[in-house]
Design a protein around this motif. Structure first.
Motif, PDB file in Angstrom:
ATOM      1  N   GLU A  47       0.851  -1.182   0.000  1.00 13.34           N
ATOM      2  CA  GLU A  47       0.000   0.000   0.000  1.00 13.34           C
ATOM      3  C   GLU A  47       0.893   1.240   0.000  1.00 13.34           C
ATOM      4  O   GLU A  47       1.625   1.490   0.954  1.00 13.34           O
ATOM      5  CB  GLU A  47      -0.921  -0.004   1.211  1.00 13.34           C
ATOM      6  CG  GLU A  47      -1.898  -1.177   1.224  1.00 13.34           C
ATOM      7  CD  GLU A  47      -2.773  -1.193   2.460  1.00 13.34           C
ATOM      8  OE1 GLU A  47      -3.666  -0.335   2.580  1.00 13.34           O
ATOM      9  OE2 GLU A  47      -2.539  -2.078   3.326  1.00 13.34           O
ATOM     10  N   LEU A  48       0.811   1.990  -1.086  1.00 12.58           N
ATOM     11  CA  LEU A  48       1.573   3.231  -1.217  1.00 12.58           C
ATOM     12  C   LEU A  48       0.652   4.410  -0.960  1.00 12.58           C
ATOM     13  O   LEU A  48      -0.396   4.541  -1.589  1.00 12.58           O
ATOM     14  CB  LEU A  48       2.166   3.340  -2.616  1.00 12.58           C
ATOM     15  CG  LEU A  48       2.768   4.711  -2.990  1.00 12.58           C
ATOM     16  CD1 LEU A  48       3.986   5.023  -2.125  1.00 12.58           C
ATOM     17  CD2 LEU A  48       3.107   4.763  -4.474  1.00 12.58           C
ATOM     18  N   PHE A  49       1.053   5.279  -0.043  1.00 12.67           N
ATOM     19  CA  PHE A  49       0.324   6.515   0.225  1.00 12.67           C
ATOM     20  C   PHE A  49       1.112   7.652  -0.420  1.00 12.67           C
ATOM     21  O   PHE A  49       2.266   7.918  -0.049  1.00 12.67           O
ATOM     22  CB  PHE A  49       0.139   6.722   1.726  1.00 12.67           C
ATOM     23  CG  PHE A  49      -0.740   5.659   2.343  1.00 12.67           C
ATOM     24  CD1 PHE A  49      -2.120   5.764   2.300  1.00 12.67           C
ATOM     25  CD2 PHE A  49      -0.170   4.534   2.920  1.00 12.67           C
ATOM     26  CE1 PHE A  49      -2.928   4.768   2.842  1.00 12.67           C
ATOM     27  CE2 PHE A  49      -0.966   3.533   3.462  1.00 12.67           C
ATOM     28  CZ  PHE A  49      -2.351   3.645   3.422  1.00 12.67           C
ATOM     29  N   THR A  50       0.494   8.292  -1.411  1.00 11.27           N
ATOM     30  CA  THR A  50       1.211   9.213  -2.281  1.00 11.27           C
ATOM     31  C   THR A  50       0.335  10.412  -2.609  1.00 11.27           C
ATOM     32  O   THR A  50      -0.845  10.460  -2.240  1.00 11.27           O
ATOM     33  CB  THR A  50       1.642   8.487  -3.574  1.00 11.27           C
ATOM     34  OG1 THR A  50       2.436   9.352  -4.385  1.00 11.27           O
ATOM     35  CG2 THR A  50       0.432   8.022  -4.376  1.00 11.27           C
ATOM     36  N   SER A  51       0.902  11.385  -3.301  1.00  9.95           N
ATOM     37  CA  SER A  51       0.142  12.556  -3.730  1.00  9.95           C
ATOM     38  C   SER A  51       0.852  13.236  -4.891  1.00  9.95           C
ATOM     39  O   SER A  51       2.090  13.315  -4.915  1.00  9.95           O
ATOM     40  CB  SER A  51      -0.019  13.557  -2.584  1.00  9.95           C
ATOM     41  OG  SER A  51      -0.584  14.773  -3.060  1.00  9.95           O
ATOM     42  N   GLU A  52       0.066  13.734  -5.837  1.00 10.22           N
ATOM     43  CA  GLU A  52       0.646  14.496  -6.950  1.00 10.22           C
ATOM     44  C   GLU A  52       1.176  15.843  -6.483  1.00 10.22           C
ATOM     45  O   GLU A  52       1.937  16.485  -7.206  1.00 10.22           O
ATOM     46  CB  GLU A  52      -0.400  14.706  -8.039  1.00 10.22           C
ATOM     47  CG  GLU A  52      -0.770  13.432  -8.768  1.00 10.22           C
ATOM     48  CD  GLU A  52      -1.801  13.648  -9.858  1.00 10.22           C
ATOM     49  OE1 GLU A  52      -1.900  12.785 -10.747  1.00 10.22           O
ATOM     50  OE2 GLU A  52      -2.505  14.687  -9.822  1.00 10.22           O
ATOM     51  N   GLY A  53       0.806  16.273  -5.296  1.00 12.41           N
ATOM     52  CA  GLY A  53       1.286  17.553  -4.780  1.00 12.41           C
ATOM     53  C   GLY A  53       2.582  17.456  -4.009  1.00 12.41           C
ATOM     54  O   GLY A  53       3.104  18.472  -3.537  1.00 12.41           O
ATOM     55  N   SER A  96      -7.254  11.792  -5.523  1.00 10.22           N
ATOM     56  CA  SER A  96      -7.204  11.809  -4.059  1.00 10.22           C
ATOM     57  C   SER A  96      -8.570  11.647  -3.431  1.00 10.22           C
ATOM     58  O   SER A  96      -9.606  11.928  -4.042  1.00 10.22           O
ATOM     59  CB  SER A  96      -6.559  13.110  -3.570  1.00 10.22           C
ATOM     60  OG  SER A  96      -7.391  14.213  -3.888  1.00 10.22           O
ATOM     61  N   SER A  97      -8.562  11.200  -2.171  1.00 10.38           N
ATOM     62  CA  SER A  97      -9.800  11.029  -1.420  1.00 10.38           C
ATOM     63  C   SER A  97      -9.501  11.117   0.075  1.00 10.38           C
ATOM     64  O   SER A  97      -8.453  10.645   0.540  1.00 10.38           O
ATOM     65  CB  SER A  97     -10.447   9.677  -1.731  1.00 10.38           C
ATOM     66  OG  SER A  97     -11.509   9.399  -0.848  1.00 10.38           O
ATOM     67  N   ALA A  98     -10.448  11.687   0.806  1.00 12.31           N
ATOM     68  CA  ALA A  98     -10.322  11.724   2.261  1.00 12.31           C
ATOM     69  C   ALA A  98     -10.350  10.320   2.844  1.00 12.31           C
ATOM     70  O   ALA A  98      -9.776  10.072   3.910  1.00 12.31           O
ATOM     71  CB  ALA A  98     -11.447  12.572   2.853  1.00 12.31           C
ATOM     72  N   ASP A  99     -11.002   9.384   2.150  1.00 14.24           N
ATOM     73  CA  ASP A  99     -11.034   7.992   2.614  1.00 14.24           C
ATOM     74  C   ASP A  99      -9.638   7.389   2.668  1.00 14.24           C
ATOM     75  O   ASP A  99      -9.323   6.579   3.550  1.00 14.24           O
ATOM     76  CB  ASP A  99     -11.912   7.136   1.701  1.00 14.24           C
ATOM     77  CG  ASP A  99     -13.390   7.489   1.811  1.00 14.24           C
ATOM     78  OD1 ASP A  99     -13.782   8.069   2.842  1.00 14.24           O
ATOM     79  OD2 ASP A  99     -14.133   7.183   0.866  1.00 14.24           O
ATOM     80  N   TYR A 100      -8.782   7.788   1.729  1.00 11.80           N
ATOM     81  CA  TYR A 100      -7.430   7.230   1.690  1.00 11.80           C
ATOM     82  C   TYR A 100      -6.552   7.844   2.773  1.00 11.80           C
ATOM     83  O   TYR A 100      -5.699   7.152   3.352  1.00 11.80           O
ATOM     84  CB  TYR A 100      -6.808   7.455   0.307  1.00 11.80           C
ATOM     85  CG  TYR A 100      -7.696   7.028  -0.838  1.00 11.80           C
ATOM     86  CD1 TYR A 100      -8.702   6.069  -0.648  1.00 11.80           C
ATOM     87  CD2 TYR A 100      -7.567   7.590  -2.097  1.00 11.80           C
ATOM     88  CE1 TYR A 100      -9.522   5.677  -1.698  1.00 11.80           C
ATOM     89  CE2 TYR A 100      -8.379   7.204  -3.148  1.00 11.80           C
ATOM     90  CZ  TYR A 100      -9.365   6.255  -2.942  1.00 11.80           C
ATOM     91  OH  TYR A 100     -10.179   5.878  -3.980  1.00 11.80           O
ATOM     92  N   SER A 101      -6.783   9.124   3.069  1.00 17.65           N
ATOM     93  CA  SER A 101      -6.072   9.748   4.190  1.00 17.65           C
ATOM     94  C   SER A 101      -6.497   9.097   5.501  1.00 17.65           C
ATOM     95  O   SER A 101      -5.672   8.869   6.400  1.00 17.65           O
ATOM     96  CB  SER A 101      -6.371  11.249   4.228  1.00 17.65           C
ATOM     97  OG  SER A 101      -5.943  11.885   3.042  1.00 17.65           O
ATOM     98  N   LYS A 102      -7.779   8.780   5.602  1.00 14.79           N
ATOM     99  CA  LYS A 102      -8.292   8.108   6.794  1.00 14.79           C
ATOM    100  C   LYS A 102      -7.639   6.749   6.963  1.00 14.79           C
ATOM    101  O   LYS A 102      -7.266   6.358   8.083  1.00 14.79           O
ATOM    102  CB  LYS A 102      -9.804   7.966   6.701  1.00 14.79           C
ATOM    103  CG  LYS A 102     -10.433   7.268   7.898  1.00 14.79           C
ATOM    104  CD  LYS A 102     -11.940   7.145   7.740  1.00 14.79           C
ATOM    105  CE  LYS A 102     -12.558   6.402   8.908  1.00 14.79           C
ATOM    106  NZ  LYS A 102     -14.038   6.244   8.738  1.00 14.79           N
TER     107      LYS A 102
END
Length: 265
Positions: A47-53, A96-102
């Motif tokens: 599971e990779l937690f990433t962001s285009e920002g 992106s989604s708040a669900d993934y941050s959660k």
């Protein structure tokens, strides 16, 4: 991870030594090949937690893309969760989604972390590290594949009007287990206009587009539905699921299903 009878005898001894040496080298090579093969019936959920920002994230995205290509025939399951907390800093990640941050914050609780960060990778729910650390990731994959799985999961996915229906069958799940199902887009790209990656075109693999967690049926068999994202194309998507201990995050079994054959691996 190194006299005519006398001449005949000498030649014979030399020949015997050469044959023995050749045989020793050959069997040694075979032994090394067998040692390199993973033992057990394990798996690796990445599971990779990433962001285009995030300017540090493209290197992690590129790493998991290589891993995906190299391990297409192995039980290695990659899910890229694009978190939303970078969106306020100049660029809104379309994936992106708040669900993934959660979900990332759930791991912070399970793994006793003081904070979340990107890029972050979690393998099999128990080991986390910076997402661009290639050696650490490869070692974690090897360890996961060599560890015998205590559970079993099979999936079948069907594309219906407006949603995906997933049939599942589990074995070996305990009372604290839940089922996570993710609809994954295999490839995608974005031309980033602003933020830390402004001006770059970023390529992604295994992008999580929908995710849900649900309780397992008492029989271990059941079904679930996932809503379809805009522009859904069955050939470009798959469903990844895994059984996870809701108390500590440990993943007990994993599988995936495509839409062409509908069979899980």
């Amino acid at each position: 991870m190194r006299a005519i009878k006398i001449l005949s005898l000498t030649a014979g001894l030399i020949g015997a030594v050469l044959v023995a040496t050749a045989f020793t080298k050959h069997t040694g090579t075979l032994k090394n090949k067998n040692t390199d093969k993973p033992a057990g019936n394990g798996f690796a959920v990445i599971e990779l937690f990433t962001s285009e920002g995030c300017s540090s994230c493209p290197s992690a995205d590129e790493l998991v893309a290589r891993i995906q290509k190299e391990n297409s025939d192995k039980p290695v399951y990659i899910l890229a969760f694009h978190v939303d907390y970078w969106n306020r800093l100049g660029w809104k990640d379309v994936f992106s989604s708040a669900d993934y941050s959660k979900r990332q914050n759930e791991y912070a609780s399970w793994l006793n972390l003081q904070s979340v960060y990107t890029p972050q990778i979690v393998v099999n729910g128990r080991k986390e590290f910076v997402g661009s650390e290639e050696g650490t990731l490869r070692n974690a994959i090897t360890a996961g594949l060599r560890t015998a799985s205590t559970g079993k999961l099979t999936l079948n996915a069907q594309n219906n009007q407006g949603h995906v229906t997933v049939q599942y069958n589990t074995e070996g799940a305990d009372k604290n287990s839940t089922l996570l199902l993710a609809l994954v887009q295999k490839n995608g790209a974005t031309k980033v206009q602003r933020g830390e990656n402004g001006g770059r075109t970023l390529a992604h693999v295994q992008i999580v587009r929908k995710v849900q967690t649900q309780d397992l049926a008492a029989t271990g068999k059941g079904s679930a539905t996932l809503a379809l994202p805009e522009g859904f194309n069955p050939q470009g998507y798959e469903v990844i699921g895994f059984v996870q201990n809701s108390s500590n995050g440990s993943i007990l079994a994993a599988a995936k299903a495509g839409f062409e054959a509908g069979a899980s691996k």
